[in-house]
Design a protein around this motif. Structure first.
Motif, short mmCIF file in Angstrom:
data_model
loop_
_atom_site.label_atom_id
_atom_site.label_comp_id
_atom_site.label_asym_id
_atom_site.label_seq_id
_atom_site.Cartn_x
_atom_site.Cartn_y
_atom_site.Cartn_z
N ILE A 144 0.85 -1.18 0.00
CA ILE A 144 0.00 0.00 0.00
C ILE A 144 0.89 1.24 0.00
O ILE A 144 0.66 2.20 -0.71
N TYR A 145 1.88 1.21 0.80
CA TYR A 145 2.66 2.42 1.04
C TYR A 145 4.06 2.39 0.46
O TYR A 145 4.40 3.12 -0.42
N THR A 146 4.86 1.53 1.01
CA THR A 146 6.27 1.55 0.67
C THR A 146 6.60 0.24 0.00
O THR A 146 5.75 -0.46 -0.48
N ARG A 153 3.60 -0.29 -7.15
CA ARG A 153 2.88 0.73 -6.37
C ARG A 153 1.49 0.89 -6.94
O ARG A 153 1.30 0.80 -8.14
N THR A 154 0.53 1.14 -6.04
CA THR A 154 -0.87 1.01 -6.47
C THR A 154 -1.67 2.30 -6.38
O THR A 154 -2.89 2.27 -6.51
N CYS A 201 -2.72 4.27 -3.98
CA CYS A 201 -3.73 4.26 -2.91
C CYS A 201 -4.84 3.24 -3.13
O CYS A 201 -5.81 3.23 -2.37
N ALA A 228 -2.18 4.48 -11.09
CA ALA A 228 -1.06 4.43 -10.14
C ALA A 228 -0.05 5.55 -10.38
O ALA A 228 1.02 5.56 -9.78
N LEU A 283 3.06 6.38 -2.66
CA LEU A 283 1.90 5.57 -2.99
C LEU A 283 1.75 5.38 -4.49
O LEU A 283 1.13 4.43 -4.94
N GLU A 324 3.34 5.44 -8.61
CA GLU A 324 4.54 5.09 -9.37
C GLU A 324 5.28 6.35 -9.82
O GLU A 324 6.49 6.35 -9.97
#
Lengths: 219, 236
Positions: free
Chosen positions: A56-58, A80-81, A83, B19, B233, B235
Protein backbone atom coordinates in the motif's frame (compact mmCIF):
# COMPACT_ATOMS: atom_id res chain seq x y z
CA UNK A 1 -18.44 -17.23 -9.33
CA UNK A 2 -15.72 -19.78 -9.83
CA UNK A 3 -12.16 -18.66 -10.20
CA UNK A 4 -11.08 -20.96 -12.95
CA UNK A 5 -7.77 -21.10 -14.69
CA UNK A 6 -6.51 -18.33 -16.90
CA UNK A 7 -7.95 -18.56 -20.38
CA UNK A 8 -4.47 -18.82 -21.85
CA UNK A 9 -4.66 -15.78 -24.11
CA UNK A 10 -1.40 -13.94 -23.84
CA UNK A 11 -1.00 -10.28 -24.64
CA UNK A 12 2.56 -10.95 -25.78
CA UNK A 13 3.90 -13.71 -27.97
CA UNK A 14 2.90 -17.14 -26.69
CA UNK A 15 5.47 -18.62 -24.37
CA UNK A 16 6.38 -22.27 -24.39
CA UNK A 17 5.15 -22.64 -20.83
CA UNK A 18 4.29 -19.88 -18.44
CA UNK A 19 4.53 -19.99 -14.70
CA UNK A 20 1.52 -20.60 -12.51
CA UNK A 21 0.39 -17.25 -11.14
CA UNK A 22 -0.78 -17.45 -7.55
CA UNK A 23 -2.47 -14.44 -5.95
CA UNK A 24 -2.34 -14.03 -2.19
CA UNK A 25 -4.74 -11.43 -0.80
CA UNK A 26 -6.34 -10.45 2.48
CA UNK A 27 -6.57 -7.68 5.07
CA UNK A 28 -3.61 -5.78 6.51
CA UNK A 29 -1.65 -7.75 9.08
CA UNK A 30 -3.29 -11.12 8.46
CA UNK A 31 0.01 -12.76 7.58
CA UNK A 32 0.22 -12.58 3.77
CA UNK A 33 3.90 -11.72 3.68
CA UNK A 34 4.77 -14.35 6.31
CA UNK A 35 2.92 -16.90 4.18
CA UNK A 36 4.75 -15.80 1.02
CA UNK A 37 8.03 -16.14 2.91
CA UNK A 38 7.05 -19.63 4.07
CA UNK A 39 6.11 -20.71 0.54
CA UNK A 40 9.39 -19.38 -0.83
CA UNK A 41 11.48 -21.09 1.85
CA UNK A 42 9.77 -24.43 1.40
CA UNK A 43 9.31 -24.49 -2.38
CA UNK A 44 12.41 -22.75 -3.71
CA UNK A 45 14.42 -25.99 -3.93
CA UNK A 46 11.80 -27.76 -6.02
CA UNK A 47 10.35 -24.89 -8.10
CA UNK A 48 11.67 -21.81 -9.91
CA UNK A 49 10.01 -18.90 -8.06
CA UNK A 50 9.50 -15.16 -8.22
CA UNK A 51 7.36 -12.75 -6.19
CA UNK A 52 5.52 -9.50 -6.97
CA UNK A 53 4.40 -7.41 -3.99
CA UNK A 54 1.75 -4.67 -4.03
CA UNK A 55 2.51 -2.62 -0.97
CA UNK A 56 0.00 0.00 0.00
CA UNK A 57 2.66 2.42 1.04
CA UNK A 58 6.27 1.55 0.67
CA UNK A 59 8.23 -1.43 -0.50
CA UNK A 60 8.05 -2.83 3.02
CA UNK A 61 6.83 -6.28 2.02
CA UNK A 62 9.43 -6.64 -0.70
CA UNK A 63 12.08 -5.43 1.75
CA UNK A 64 10.93 -7.97 4.35
CA UNK A 65 11.30 -10.78 1.84
CA UNK A 66 14.71 -9.55 0.74
CA UNK A 67 15.89 -9.08 4.32
CA UNK A 68 14.85 -12.59 5.17
CA UNK A 69 16.66 -13.78 2.07
CA UNK A 70 13.87 -16.13 1.06
CA UNK A 71 14.68 -15.41 -2.58
CA UNK A 72 17.37 -13.64 -4.55
CA UNK A 73 16.72 -9.93 -4.50
CA UNK A 74 16.14 -9.63 -8.22
CA UNK A 75 13.37 -12.24 -8.08
CA UNK A 76 11.21 -9.88 -6.00
CA UNK A 77 9.47 -6.92 -7.67
CA UNK A 78 7.34 -4.25 -5.98
CA UNK A 79 4.37 -2.54 -7.66
CA UNK A 80 2.88 0.73 -6.37
CA UNK A 81 -0.87 1.01 -6.47
CA UNK A 82 -1.73 4.72 -6.13
CA UNK A 83 -3.73 4.26 -2.91
CA UNK A 84 -5.90 1.56 -4.48
CA UNK A 85 -4.55 -1.94 -3.88
CA UNK A 86 -7.71 -3.64 -5.14
CA UNK A 87 -7.57 -1.67 -8.39
CA UNK A 88 -4.09 -2.98 -9.13
CA UNK A 89 -5.07 -6.64 -8.74
CA UNK A 90 -8.57 -6.50 -10.20
CA UNK A 91 -9.63 -3.50 -12.32
CA UNK A 92 -6.34 -2.44 -13.87
CA UNK A 93 -3.82 -5.24 -13.64
CA UNK A 94 -1.38 -3.79 -16.17
CA UNK A 95 1.42 -2.92 -13.72
CA UNK A 96 1.22 -6.36 -12.13
CA UNK A 97 1.21 -8.15 -15.50
CA UNK A 98 4.18 -6.05 -16.52
CA UNK A 99 6.06 -7.04 -13.34
CA UNK A 100 5.18 -10.74 -13.72
CA UNK A 101 6.29 -10.81 -17.36
CA UNK A 102 9.49 -8.92 -16.59
CA UNK A 103 10.37 -11.50 -13.92
CA UNK A 104 9.58 -14.33 -16.34
CA UNK A 105 11.68 -12.73 -19.08
CA UNK A 106 14.57 -12.22 -16.69
CA UNK A 107 14.52 -15.54 -14.84
CA UNK A 108 12.34 -17.81 -16.95
CA UNK A 109 11.24 -20.40 -17.31
CA UNK A 110 9.63 -20.08 -13.90
CA UNK A 111 7.26 -22.53 -12.25
CA UNK A 112 5.48 -20.16 -9.87
CA UNK A 113 5.02 -16.42 -9.61
CA UNK A 114 3.36 -15.31 -6.37
CA UNK A 115 1.53 -11.97 -6.52
CA UNK A 116 0.93 -10.64 -3.02
CA UNK A 117 -1.74 -7.94 -2.85
CA UNK A 118 -1.58 -4.93 -0.62
CA UNK A 119 -3.65 -5.30 2.53
CA UNK A 120 -7.25 -4.65 1.59
CA UNK A 121 -10.82 -5.38 2.53
CA UNK A 122 -13.00 -8.45 2.26
CA UNK A 123 -14.24 -7.58 -1.22
CA UNK A 124 -10.80 -7.63 -2.85
CA UNK A 125 -10.12 -10.43 -5.29
CA UNK A 126 -7.61 -11.01 -8.06
CA UNK A 127 -8.63 -10.69 -11.68
CA UNK A 128 -8.54 -13.97 -13.56
CA UNK A 129 -6.37 -12.12 -16.05
CA UNK A 130 -3.69 -11.84 -13.38
CA UNK A 131 -3.93 -14.91 -11.12
CA UNK A 132 -4.61 -18.51 -12.08
CA UNK A 133 -5.35 -19.39 -8.48
CA UNK A 134 -5.78 -17.29 -5.35
CA UNK A 135 -5.43 -17.64 -1.63
CA UNK A 136 -7.26 -15.30 0.77
CA UNK A 137 -5.65 -14.88 4.19
CA UNK A 138 -7.68 -13.88 7.26
CA UNK A 139 -6.65 -13.96 10.87
CA UNK A 140 -8.69 -14.80 13.93
CA UNK A 141 -8.10 -11.47 15.63
CA UNK A 142 -10.74 -9.76 13.50
CA UNK A 143 -13.29 -11.91 15.30
CA UNK A 144 -14.92 -15.23 14.46
CA UNK A 145 -17.72 -13.50 12.54
CA UNK A 146 -15.49 -12.61 9.59
CA UNK A 147 -16.01 -15.80 7.53
CA UNK A 148 -19.76 -15.45 8.08
CA UNK A 149 -19.66 -11.93 6.62
CA UNK A 150 -18.38 -13.41 3.39
CA UNK A 151 -17.34 -11.11 0.58
CA UNK A 152 -15.76 -12.29 -2.68
CA UNK A 153 -12.32 -12.86 -1.11
CA UNK A 154 -13.67 -15.16 1.56
CA UNK A 155 -16.29 -16.93 -0.53
CA UNK A 156 -14.49 -17.47 -3.85
CA UNK A 157 -10.75 -17.78 -3.15
CA UNK A 158 -9.41 -21.18 -4.16
CA UNK A 159 -8.00 -21.57 -0.65
CA UNK A 160 -9.03 -19.64 2.46
CA UNK A 161 -6.32 -19.46 5.12
CA UNK A 162 -7.34 -18.51 8.67
CA UNK A 163 -4.10 -17.54 10.35
CA UNK A 164 -3.01 -16.78 13.95
CA UNK A 165 -5.04 -19.61 15.46
CA UNK A 166 -2.73 -19.31 18.49
CA UNK A 167 -4.46 -16.01 19.29
CA UNK A 168 -7.98 -17.47 19.24
CA UNK A 169 -8.30 -17.95 23.02
CA UNK A 170 -6.92 -14.45 23.65
CA UNK A 171 -9.41 -12.68 21.40
CA UNK A 172 -12.39 -14.90 22.16
CA UNK A 173 -12.62 -16.33 18.65
CA UNK A 174 -14.28 -19.70 18.30
CA UNK A 175 -12.45 -21.68 15.60
CA UNK A 176 -15.26 -24.18 15.23
CA UNK A 177 -17.64 -21.33 14.41
CA UNK A 178 -15.18 -19.99 11.87
CA UNK A 179 -14.75 -23.41 10.27
CA UNK A 180 -18.50 -24.03 10.10
CA UNK A 181 -19.26 -20.58 8.64
CA UNK A 182 -16.40 -20.79 6.16
CA UNK A 183 -17.60 -24.15 4.91
CA UNK A 184 -21.10 -22.81 4.50
CA UNK A 185 -20.21 -19.62 2.59
CA UNK A 186 -17.54 -21.34 0.46
CA UNK A 187 -19.63 -24.25 -0.76
CA UNK A 188 -16.97 -26.79 0.00
CA UNK A 189 -13.87 -24.89 -1.20
CA UNK A 190 -10.91 -25.69 1.06
CA UNK A 191 -10.01 -23.83 4.26
CA UNK A 192 -6.70 -24.10 6.15
CA UNK A 193 -6.24 -23.03 9.77
CA UNK A 194 -2.67 -21.96 10.44
CA UNK A 195 -0.48 -20.40 13.03
CA UNK A 196 2.53 -19.17 11.13
CA UNK A 197 4.08 -18.21 14.45
CA UNK A 198 3.88 -21.76 15.78
CA UNK A 199 4.29 -23.56 12.45
CA UNK A 200 6.25 -21.26 10.12
CA UNK A 201 6.31 -24.04 7.52
CA UNK A 202 2.50 -23.91 7.01
CA UNK A 203 2.29 -27.56 5.95
CA UNK A 204 -1.34 -27.54 4.79
CA UNK A 205 -0.89 -24.51 2.59
CA UNK A 206 2.37 -25.78 1.15
CA UNK A 207 0.75 -29.13 0.25
CA UNK A 208 -2.14 -27.31 -1.43
CA UNK A 209 0.27 -25.16 -3.49
CA UNK A 210 2.28 -28.28 -4.42
CA UNK A 211 -0.88 -29.94 -5.71
CA UNK A 212 -1.85 -26.86 -7.71
CA UNK A 213 1.65 -26.66 -9.18
CA UNK A 214 1.54 -30.32 -10.17
CA UNK A 215 -1.84 -29.84 -11.86
CA UNK A 216 -0.52 -26.79 -13.72
CA UNK A 217 2.54 -28.72 -14.91
CA UNK A 218 0.31 -31.50 -16.25
CA UNK A 219 -2.08 -29.14 -18.01
CA UNK B 1 -16.16 12.36 -30.16
CA UNK B 2 -16.69 8.69 -31.11
CA UNK B 3 -17.40 6.36 -28.22
CA UNK B 4 -14.34 4.25 -28.99
CA UNK B 5 -12.21 7.37 -28.42
CA UNK B 6 -14.04 7.99 -25.15
CA UNK B 7 -12.79 4.56 -24.07
CA UNK B 8 -9.22 5.71 -24.63
CA UNK B 9 -9.87 8.88 -22.61
CA UNK B 10 -11.61 7.09 -19.73
CA UNK B 11 -9.62 6.92 -16.50
CA UNK B 12 -11.04 3.43 -16.01
CA UNK B 13 -9.16 2.20 -19.08
CA UNK B 14 -6.96 -0.57 -17.62
CA UNK B 15 -3.71 1.01 -18.77
CA UNK B 16 -2.04 1.71 -15.45
CA UNK B 17 -2.90 5.41 -15.17
CA UNK B 18 -4.46 5.02 -11.72
CA UNK B 19 -1.06 4.43 -10.14
CA UNK B 20 0.52 7.62 -11.52
CA UNK B 21 0.11 11.11 -10.10
CA UNK B 22 1.95 13.24 -12.66
CA UNK B 23 4.07 14.86 -9.96
CA UNK B 24 1.11 15.58 -7.69
CA UNK B 25 2.31 13.22 -4.94
CA UNK B 26 5.50 15.24 -4.49
CA UNK B 27 3.62 18.52 -4.87
CA UNK B 28 1.32 17.38 -2.06
CA UNK B 29 4.15 16.04 0.11
CA UNK B 30 6.04 19.34 -0.15
CA UNK B 31 2.92 21.41 0.49
CA UNK B 32 2.98 23.05 -2.94
CA UNK B 33 -0.53 21.71 -3.55
CA UNK B 34 -2.76 21.65 -0.49
CA UNK B 35 -6.19 22.94 -1.53
CA UNK B 36 -8.33 23.59 -4.60
CA UNK B 37 -6.64 26.91 -5.40
CA UNK B 38 -3.14 25.44 -5.37
CA UNK B 39 -4.37 22.39 -7.28
CA UNK B 40 -5.81 24.69 -9.95
CA UNK B 41 -2.48 26.47 -10.33
CA UNK B 42 -0.64 23.14 -10.53
CA UNK B 43 -2.99 21.79 -13.20
CA UNK B 44 -2.83 24.98 -15.28
CA UNK B 45 0.94 24.83 -15.24
CA UNK B 46 1.01 21.14 -16.07
CA UNK B 47 -1.47 21.57 -18.91
CA UNK B 48 0.50 24.43 -20.46
CA UNK B 49 3.78 22.48 -20.36
CA UNK B 50 3.67 18.69 -20.05
CA UNK B 51 0.10 18.73 -21.39
CA UNK B 52 1.05 20.66 -24.52
CA UNK B 53 4.10 18.47 -25.14
CA UNK B 54 2.26 15.17 -24.74
CA UNK B 55 -0.61 16.50 -26.84
CA UNK B 56 1.87 17.35 -29.60
CA UNK B 57 3.52 13.94 -29.44
CA UNK B 58 0.16 12.18 -29.48
CA UNK B 59 -1.00 14.25 -32.46
CA UNK B 60 2.24 13.58 -34.33
CA UNK B 61 2.03 9.84 -33.63
CA UNK B 62 -1.58 9.79 -34.77
CA UNK B 63 -0.72 11.67 -37.98
CA UNK B 64 2.19 9.33 -38.61
CA UNK B 65 0.06 6.22 -38.06
CA UNK B 66 -2.57 7.58 -40.46
CA UNK B 67 -0.10 8.06 -43.30
CA UNK B 68 -0.83 5.34 -45.87
CA UNK B 69 2.15 3.00 -45.93
CA UNK B 70 3.87 2.99 -49.31
CA UNK B 71 1.21 5.04 -51.12
CA UNK B 72 2.58 7.45 -53.65
CA UNK B 73 1.55 11.03 -52.86
CA UNK B 74 -0.03 13.08 -55.67
CA UNK B 75 2.48 14.24 -58.24
CA UNK B 76 4.25 10.92 -58.60
CA UNK B 77 7.05 11.61 -56.14
CA UNK B 78 8.68 8.84 -54.17
CA UNK B 79 6.28 6.88 -51.95
CA UNK B 80 5.85 8.14 -48.41
CA UNK B 81 6.38 5.03 -46.35
CA UNK B 82 5.19 4.73 -42.75
CA UNK B 83 8.73 3.85 -41.77
CA UNK B 84 10.12 2.58 -38.51
CA UNK B 85 12.35 5.67 -38.83
CA UNK B 86 9.30 7.80 -38.16
CA UNK B 87 8.59 6.03 -34.89
CA UNK B 88 12.25 6.17 -33.97
CA UNK B 89 12.29 9.89 -34.53
CA UNK B 90 9.17 10.39 -32.42
CA UNK B 91 10.70 8.29 -29.66
CA UNK B 92 13.79 10.49 -29.71
CA UNK B 93 11.65 13.64 -29.76
CA UNK B 94 9.78 12.39 -26.68
CA UNK B 95 13.04 11.65 -24.88
CA UNK B 96 14.38 15.08 -25.79
CA UNK B 97 11.30 16.69 -24.22
CA UNK B 98 11.51 14.55 -21.08
CA UNK B 99 14.74 15.45 -19.28
CA UNK B 100 13.89 13.62 -16.04
CA UNK B 101 14.87 9.92 -16.20
CA UNK B 102 12.10 9.11 -13.71
CA UNK B 103 9.54 10.74 -16.01
CA UNK B 104 10.91 8.85 -18.99
CA UNK B 105 10.50 5.58 -17.11
CA UNK B 106 6.97 6.53 -16.04
CA UNK B 107 6.04 7.46 -19.63
CA UNK B 108 7.43 4.20 -21.02
CA UNK B 109 5.75 2.12 -18.29
CA UNK B 110 2.41 3.69 -19.16
CA UNK B 111 3.18 3.25 -22.84
CA UNK B 112 3.75 -0.47 -22.32
CA UNK B 113 0.45 -0.74 -20.45
CA UNK B 114 -1.47 1.15 -23.14
CA UNK B 115 0.17 -0.97 -25.82
CA UNK B 116 -1.19 -4.04 -24.06
CA UNK B 117 -4.67 -2.53 -24.09
CA UNK B 118 -4.39 -1.51 -27.75
CA UNK B 119 -3.31 -5.02 -28.73
CA UNK B 120 -6.29 -6.35 -26.85
CA UNK B 121 -8.65 -3.98 -28.67
CA UNK B 122 -7.12 -4.34 -32.13
CA UNK B 123 -5.34 -7.69 -32.55
CA UNK B 124 -3.41 -6.36 -35.54
CA UNK B 125 -2.14 -3.31 -33.63
CA UNK B 126 1.59 -2.91 -34.16
CA UNK B 127 3.99 -0.15 -33.39
CA UNK B 128 7.24 -0.50 -35.29
CA UNK B 129 9.42 0.92 -32.58
CA UNK B 130 13.11 0.24 -32.78
CA UNK B 131 14.61 -2.22 -30.32
CA UNK B 132 16.47 0.79 -28.97
CA UNK B 133 13.29 2.10 -27.35
CA UNK B 134 14.31 0.32 -24.19
CA UNK B 135 11.57 0.03 -21.61
CA UNK B 136 8.77 0.30 -24.16
CA UNK B 137 7.24 3.11 -26.19
CA UNK B 138 6.41 6.50 -24.70
CA UNK B 139 2.79 6.83 -23.62
CA UNK B 140 1.70 9.70 -25.91
CA UNK B 141 3.13 7.88 -28.93
CA UNK B 142 1.09 4.75 -28.23
CA UNK B 143 -1.92 6.96 -27.52
CA UNK B 144 -1.59 8.67 -30.89
CA UNK B 145 -1.28 5.35 -32.69
CA UNK B 146 -4.24 3.95 -30.76
CA UNK B 147 -6.41 6.95 -31.67
CA UNK B 148 -5.47 6.38 -35.33
CA UNK B 149 -6.38 2.69 -34.98
CA UNK B 150 -9.74 3.79 -33.60
CA UNK B 151 -10.26 5.97 -36.66
CA UNK B 152 -9.54 9.21 -34.82
CA UNK B 153 -7.71 12.27 -36.10
CA UNK B 154 -4.62 13.96 -34.58
CA UNK B 155 -6.52 16.69 -32.75
CA UNK B 156 -8.51 13.99 -30.90
CA UNK B 157 -5.28 12.31 -29.84
CA UNK B 158 -4.04 15.69 -28.62
CA UNK B 159 -7.28 16.27 -26.75
CA UNK B 160 -7.12 12.91 -24.94
CA UNK B 161 -3.47 13.50 -24.04
CA UNK B 162 -4.14 17.02 -22.72
CA UNK B 163 -7.19 15.78 -20.82
CA UNK B 164 -5.12 13.04 -19.18
CA UNK B 165 -2.45 15.59 -18.28
CA UNK B 166 -4.90 17.21 -15.85
CA UNK B 167 -7.21 14.34 -14.85
CA UNK B 168 -4.41 12.02 -13.69
CA UNK B 169 -3.03 14.46 -11.07
CA UNK B 170 -6.55 15.62 -10.17
CA UNK B 171 -7.55 12.05 -9.33
CA UNK B 172 -4.37 11.64 -7.28
CA UNK B 173 -5.20 14.85 -5.39
CA UNK B 174 -8.58 13.45 -4.40
CA UNK B 175 -6.91 10.34 -3.01
CA UNK B 176 -3.87 11.98 -1.38
CA UNK B 177 -5.31 15.19 0.01
CA UNK B 178 -8.91 14.19 0.61
CA UNK B 179 -10.07 17.14 -1.49
CA UNK B 180 -13.79 17.32 -2.15
CA UNK B 181 -14.26 15.43 -5.44
CA UNK B 182 -17.05 17.81 -6.46
CA UNK B 183 -14.67 20.71 -5.97
CA UNK B 184 -11.93 18.97 -7.97
CA UNK B 185 -14.34 18.33 -10.83
CA UNK B 186 -15.41 21.98 -10.72
CA UNK B 187 -11.74 22.83 -11.22
CA UNK B 188 -11.48 20.37 -14.13
CA UNK B 189 -14.61 21.77 -15.75
CA UNK B 190 -13.11 25.23 -15.43
CA UNK B 191 -10.02 23.99 -17.27
CA UNK B 192 -11.92 22.20 -20.05
CA UNK B 193 -11.75 25.07 -22.51
CA UNK B 194 -8.01 25.33 -21.89
CA UNK B 195 -7.64 21.59 -22.53
CA UNK B 196 -9.35 22.04 -25.90
CA UNK B 197 -7.22 25.06 -26.70
CA UNK B 198 -3.98 23.25 -25.84
CA UNK B 199 -5.06 20.30 -28.01
CA UNK B 200 -5.85 22.62 -30.92
CA UNK B 201 -2.52 24.40 -30.54
CA UNK B 202 -0.62 21.09 -30.44
CA UNK B 203 -2.42 19.71 -33.50
CA UNK B 204 -1.88 22.96 -35.43
CA UNK B 205 1.80 22.88 -34.57
CA UNK B 206 2.08 19.31 -35.85
CA UNK B 207 0.18 20.17 -39.05
CA UNK B 208 2.70 22.94 -39.65
CA UNK B 209 5.56 20.46 -39.31
CA UNK B 210 6.48 21.38 -35.73
CA UNK B 211 6.31 19.71 -32.35
CA UNK B 212 5.72 21.70 -29.12
CA UNK B 213 8.63 21.74 -26.68
CA UNK B 214 7.47 23.56 -23.54
CA UNK B 215 9.40 22.63 -20.43
CA UNK B 216 8.43 22.49 -16.76
CA UNK B 217 11.53 22.37 -14.59
CA UNK B 218 9.49 22.11 -11.39
CA UNK B 219 7.74 18.97 -12.65
CA UNK B 220 11.12 17.50 -13.66
CA UNK B 221 12.44 18.15 -10.15
CA UNK B 222 9.29 16.73 -8.56
CA UNK B 223 9.66 13.57 -10.64
CA UNK B 224 13.24 13.10 -9.49
CA UNK B 225 12.39 13.87 -5.85
CA UNK B 226 9.55 11.36 -6.07
CA UNK B 227 11.89 8.72 -7.41
CA UNK B 228 14.12 9.18 -4.35
CA UNK B 229 11.35 9.40 -1.75
CA UNK B 230 11.15 6.56 0.75
CA UNK B 231 7.39 6.50 1.09
CA UNK B 232 5.31 6.79 -2.01
CA UNK B 233 1.90 5.57 -2.99
CA UNK B 234 2.13 6.30 -6.71
CA UNK B 235 4.54 5.09 -9.37
CA UNK B 236 5.20 8.68 -10.45
Amino acid sequence: MGLGPHDGREPREPRPRRALRLGIGGPVGSGKTALVAALCRLLREEAALAVVTNDIYTTEDADFLRRNAVLDEDRIAAVRTGCCPHTAIRDDISANLDAVETLEDRHGPLDLVIVESGGDNLTATFSRGLADRQIFVLDVSGGDKVPRKGGPGVTTADLLVVNKTDLAPLVGADLTVMARDAERVRAGLPVAFTSLRERPDAPEVVSWVRAVLAAHADA
Amino acid sequence: MDAVLLLLADSRLPAGGHAHSGGLETAAATGVVHDLATLTAFLRGRLATAGLVTAGLAAAACAHAREPAGNAPPGGAAPRARTPDGWERLDAEADARTPSPAQRRASRAQGRALLRVARGLWPGFVLDLPAGAAGGPHHPIVLGAAVAAAGGVPVRAAQIAAYGAVTVPASAAIRLLGLDPLGVYRVLAGLAARVDAVAAEAAASVRAGGLPAASAPALDVFAELHDRAGTRLFES
